[in-house]
Every structure is written in C-alpha cells, then in structure tokens.
Design an enzyme around this catalytic site. Structure first.
Site, short mmCIF file in Angstrom:
data_model
loop_
_atom_site.label_atom_id
_atom_site.label_comp_id
_atom_site.label_asym_id
_atom_site.label_seq_id
_atom_site.Cartn_x
_atom_site.Cartn_y
_atom_site.Cartn_z
N LYS A 8 0.88 -1.18 0.00
CA LYS A 8 0.00 0.00 0.00
C LYS A 8 0.91 1.22 0.00
O LYS A 8 1.16 1.86 1.04
CB LYS A 8 -0.93 -0.05 1.22
CG LYS A 8 -2.14 0.85 1.11
CD LYS A 8 -3.15 0.52 2.18
CE LYS A 8 -4.17 1.62 2.36
NZ LYS A 8 -4.98 1.92 1.17
N1 PMP Z 1 -7.95 -1.78 -3.00
C1 PMP Z 1 -7.33 -0.59 -2.91
C2 PMP Z 1 -6.64 -0.04 -4.10
C3 PMP Z 1 -7.37 0.13 -1.71
O1 PMP Z 1 -6.77 1.31 -1.60
C4 PMP Z 1 -8.08 -0.41 -0.61
C5 PMP Z 1 -8.15 0.36 0.68
N2 PMP Z 1 -7.04 0.08 1.48
C6 PMP Z 1 -8.70 -1.66 -0.76
C7 PMP Z 1 -8.61 -2.31 -1.98
C8 PMP Z 1 -9.43 -2.28 0.38
O2 PMP Z 1 -8.51 -2.64 1.38
P1 PMP Z 1 -8.92 -2.77 2.89
O3 PMP Z 1 -10.11 -3.64 2.94
O4 PMP Z 1 -7.73 -3.42 3.54
O5 PMP Z 1 -9.20 -1.41 3.39
#
Ligand code: PMP
Length: 297
Positions: free
Chosen positions: A153
C-alpha cells in the site's frame, strides 16, 4: 477538516499538536510517492473504541515497507497501542486512523537513510446513507504487477486511483472500476469488488489488486452466512450477468453498486446476499452480536 488546533498526532516518537508538527519539503516521499500508509477504522462499541483488525493493518504496513525496501521495522502491537493512545488523547471513538511511513530528505532515487512514522486520526461517524454506487469502467487500468509491488500500500500507487476517481466524477459517476492490464476486472480506486447471483459470489483473484483486509473479512462472513465465494479472473460480461455487486474496503465498508456504465444489475439490492453481508459487516465492526454471527477482534 482533518485537524484543528486541538488535534494530536504521533510523529517521530512523540505526540505533538498537528498544527505545530513539521516535515521536510525535500522528503523523498513528497517528491516521488515513495512511502507507505494504512487506512484503519476505529468504532464505538459497548466496550469503548475498538480498532478493527489493527494487527492485520499494522502487519500490512510493515510488509509494505519490506516489499518496497523502506527500512522500517517495529512491533505491530506497539503501533496498535500508540493508536489507542492517540484516539484517547483526541477523545475519538468512531474514527479513521492514518499511519504514514515517509522518508526524509533525499532527492536521489536511492534507498532512504531517514525514515519517519506519523499516525494521525480524524473523527468518522457512522455512514447512514444507503445510496448505491454508479460506476464507470475506467479508462485507466491497474498498474502492471511487474511495474510495482501491487501488494504494497504505497503512496505513489494512488496516483492511479486518483486519476480513475477524477475521471469517474468528471463523467458524472460515483466511482471508477479498474480493469487489469489484460482487461479482466480488478478493483475500485480504494476498494475490492464482489458480485454475485443468489448465494454465490465472485471476486477478482490476486494479481492486480490490493488484497483488502475487508475482502478477507467478507470471505469469512460468507462462510458464516452459508454463501459460496469463488476467486478468479472475470470479465465485464461476467459482471453484468450478476444480480448484485458491491465494493468493500475499510473506508467504504460494504457499498452496494447500482450500475456500471449505466447498465443496472438485475436484482434488488435490499433482498440480495450483498445486503446481508453489509448488515453482518456493520454488526461485526461494532461488535454487535446478531443471530449466530460471533464477532472477533
Ligand atoms: N484496493 C485498494 C486499491 C485500496 O486502496 C483499498 C483500501 N485500502 C482496498 C482495496 C481495500 O482494502 P482494505 O479492505 O484493507 O481497506
């Protein structure tokens, strides 16, 4: 408004007032997007503020650093405790917590020597609206998995998400839906995609997506609710045969989708398995026991 004069943040080992905290304008992260972050939610529960899946989020933060080579190691438990302290200092319960690992001044493209940690938070009340999303298929595809570490991320990856979102909104849609570099369904700018028919759900497999913590939670909820989930490579045609679809992510929680490029899903969201998952998720994060659904940390 993300902060006021009263807001505390955690920066470089101490709690500081957001209005007084400083960072360097020559930071490598600021110029090149070379940093990592997390998006975490805290919910007001009967037992006080509870950070949902804190361990998973902080482990992903550290793994993101490792993947892209930012030298930053610490104990996820310590980061969790700091986050609780931050909530307490700010008097927050329902909040969004944003840790950011960023690099110090370095205008070259080399491994950083100086790494900083900031954790900030802002209040984020319960989302009451029930509006379904109108998506467009984005003209931007997700980054090629050989161009970047997709599982990280990383800050810079979000230029892709911002481009897709600006495009969607400029065209009058709520959100974009990004395909992968081969044209298969991938994900939203900040959320994972599920779609389904009756009791069967489908979600794009790993490869070109950020495998969300909410995505894993949804897969677990499906198991508890007696719903089947299949991960695979799907096309826009597969998606449009579905009765319902939703985005899921820490910020979005479970957000039902009405249409893609103006084409509506055939089912009624309120009666769909997607809606059952949405309700179950809301109860889970607030640690409310409903029916047979047992909550976890
Ligand atoms: N895909 C992307 C590109 C994101 O930025 C996020 C948010 N973090 C998610 C999916 C969903 O991830 P999470 O459930 O861990 O928040």
């Amino acid at each position: 408004m993300y902060y006021t004069e009263k807001t505390w943040i955690f920066l470089d080992g101490k709690f500081q007032k957001a209005t007084q905290a400083q960072s360097n304008l020559y930071a490598q992260t600021l110029h090149y997007g070379y940093g990592v972050f997390e998006g975490i939610r805290s919910y007001q529960t009967e037992k006080g503020a509870r950070i949902f899946k804190a361990k998973e989020h902080f482990e992903r933060l550290l793994n993101s650093c490792k993947l892209i080579g930012i030298p930053f190691e610490t104990d996820p438990e310590e980061l969790t405790q700091l986050s609780y302290k931050l909530l307490q200092k700010n008097g927050f319960q329902d909040a969004y917590i944003r840790p950011l690992v960023f690099c110090g001044p370095n205008m070259s493209l080399t491994r950083p020597k100086e790494v900083h940690l900031m954790i900030c938070a802002w209040e984020w009340g319960a989302y009451l609206g029930e509006q379904l999303l109108k998506l467009n298929i984005s003209s931007f595809c997700r980054p090629h998995p050989k161009s970047l570490h997709i599982a990280a991320k990383a800050c810079g990856h979000y230029v892709n998400s911002i481009l897709a979102t600006i495009e969607a909104k400029d065209k009058g849609f709520d959100e974009g839906l990004l395909l992968d570099y081969e044209g298969f369904l991938a994900e939203g700018p900040g959320a994972n995609l599920f779609f389904g028919k009756g009791k069967k759900l489908f979600t794009p497999a790993s490869g070109s997506i950020l495998k969300g913590i909410t995505r894993a939670t949804v897969i677990g909820l499906c198991d508890e609710l007696g719903l089947e989930v299949e991960e695979g490579r799907y096309t826009e045609t597969d998606l449009m045969k579905a009765e319902f679809a939703f985005y899921c992510g820490t910020a979005a929680e479970i957000a039902g989708i009405e249409s893609v490029n103006g084409k509506k899903f055939s089912g009624n969201w309120a009666e769909s398995a997607g809606k059952r998952i949405q309700d179950a998720y809301r109860n889970l994060v607030r640690e409310k026991k409903v029916n047979h659904l047992i909550t976890s940390s």
